[in-house]
Scaffold this active site. Sequence first.
Site, PDB file in Angstrom:
ATOM      1  N   CYS A  68       0.844  -1.212   0.000  1.00 54.07           N
ATOM      2  CA  CYS A  68       0.000   0.000   0.000  1.00 54.07           C
ATOM      3  C   CYS A  68       0.874   1.255   0.000  1.00 54.07           C
ATOM      4  O   CYS A  68       0.562   2.242  -0.668  1.00 54.07           O
ATOM      5  CB  CYS A  68      -0.934   0.007   1.205  1.00 54.07           C
ATOM      6  SG  CYS A  68      -2.107  -1.350   1.205  1.00 54.07           S
ATOM      7  N   ARG A 150      -8.067  -4.096  -3.030  1.00 57.74           N
ATOM      8  CA  ARG A 150      -7.518  -2.976  -3.812  1.00 57.74           C
ATOM      9  C   ARG A 150      -8.506  -2.649  -4.941  1.00 57.74           C
ATOM     10  O   ARG A 150      -8.533  -3.336  -5.971  1.00 57.74           O
ATOM     11  CB  ARG A 150      -6.148  -3.337  -4.398  1.00 57.74           C
ATOM     12  CG  ARG A 150      -5.106  -3.675  -3.340  1.00 57.74           C
ATOM     13  CD  ARG A 150      -3.725  -3.900  -3.921  1.00 57.74           C
ATOM     14  NE  ARG A 150      -2.908  -4.606  -2.938  1.00 57.74           N
ATOM     15  CZ  ARG A 150      -2.316  -4.040  -1.890  1.00 57.74           C
ATOM     16  NH1 ARG A 150      -2.428  -2.738  -1.693  1.00 57.74           N
ATOM     17  NH2 ARG A 150      -1.608  -4.759  -1.048  1.00 57.74           N
TER      18      ARG A 150
HETATM   19  C1  BEZ Z   1       0.462  -4.522   1.896  1.00 53.40           C
HETATM   20  O1  BEZ Z   1       1.690  -4.680   1.916  1.00 53.40           O
HETATM   21  O2  BEZ Z   1      -0.066  -3.611   1.290  1.00 53.40           O
HETATM   22  C2  BEZ Z   1      -0.390  -5.503   2.645  1.00 53.40           C
HETATM   23  C3  BEZ Z   1       0.145  -6.704   3.014  1.00 53.40           C
HETATM   24  C4  BEZ Z   1      -0.646  -7.595   3.718  1.00 53.40           C
HETATM   25  C5  BEZ Z   1      -1.952  -7.275   4.053  1.00 53.40           C
HETATM   26  C6  BEZ Z   1      -2.470  -6.058   3.650  1.00 53.40           C
HETATM   27  C7  BEZ Z   1      -1.690  -5.176   2.952  1.00 53.40           C
END
Ligand code: BEZ
Length: 246
Positions: A68, A150
């Site tokens: 993210c 997402r």
């Molecule tokens: C992320 O790195 O964006 C992420 C990883 C695991 C769960 C949710 C988000």
Amino acid sequence: MKRLMFTFVAIILALGIAVAGDYKIPLIGSKAPKFSANTTEGKITFPNDFGNNWKILFSHPADFTPVCSSELLELAHLQSDFKKLGVQVAVISTDNVELHKMWEAHLEELDYKNRGPIAIEFPIFEDPDGKNSKLYGMLHEPTSTNRDIRGVFIIDDKNIVRSVNFYPVEVGRDMTEFVRIVEALQLSDKQHVYTPANWESGDDVIVPYFPYTQAELAANPGLKDDYYQVGDRIWFKRMEGNTVHK
Ligand code: BEZ
């Protein structure tokens, strides 16, 4: 007894509609759902407060997570491209606005891909109870009941949903794709053309039919400069960029 039965059925139906409505994904061509919530830039009503700009609403699972974080930094990197297209970007997750502000400040200090620190100019909505994420079908229950998938909704100047994309938690989005989609949609609106696979801005575009008869072409071969055909089903309009070779 009949009245009781009728009331019971009406309640069940109303509950069913309410639950189904909760998880409905707004479809292409529908009016973008409206909601008001706190953001890193104060309270905003989406999409209405962005007037007749185009809008993109991005959802993400969680603040301070690596994928993210990379996505927000890539979005910030493309801010000027979105601005040129008249697009207002907004982000939403189920984290609260205090966490969003801390995350934003942290991201703004990073030197990602040697680009230097960059200011994040788009608002991030809080959605602690997931109510607004549900309006956009961004909570995919088999994956998580309280974390967004997402999601990406491209919304036009009249607040109509024009593109819907969902990506799994494991895969970071290619943010340049959303610039490409807006460019394609705006060109399509303006010139009534379609864009072929892998189209990029400036490339030739597809028209629904070849605009000239063989007789018109024979009489005026110069018309071929503007349009050409690949096989007997694909008709292209020539643009300034790449030509699709036969
Ligand atoms: C992320 O790195 O964006 C992420 C990883 C695991 C769960 C949710 C988000």
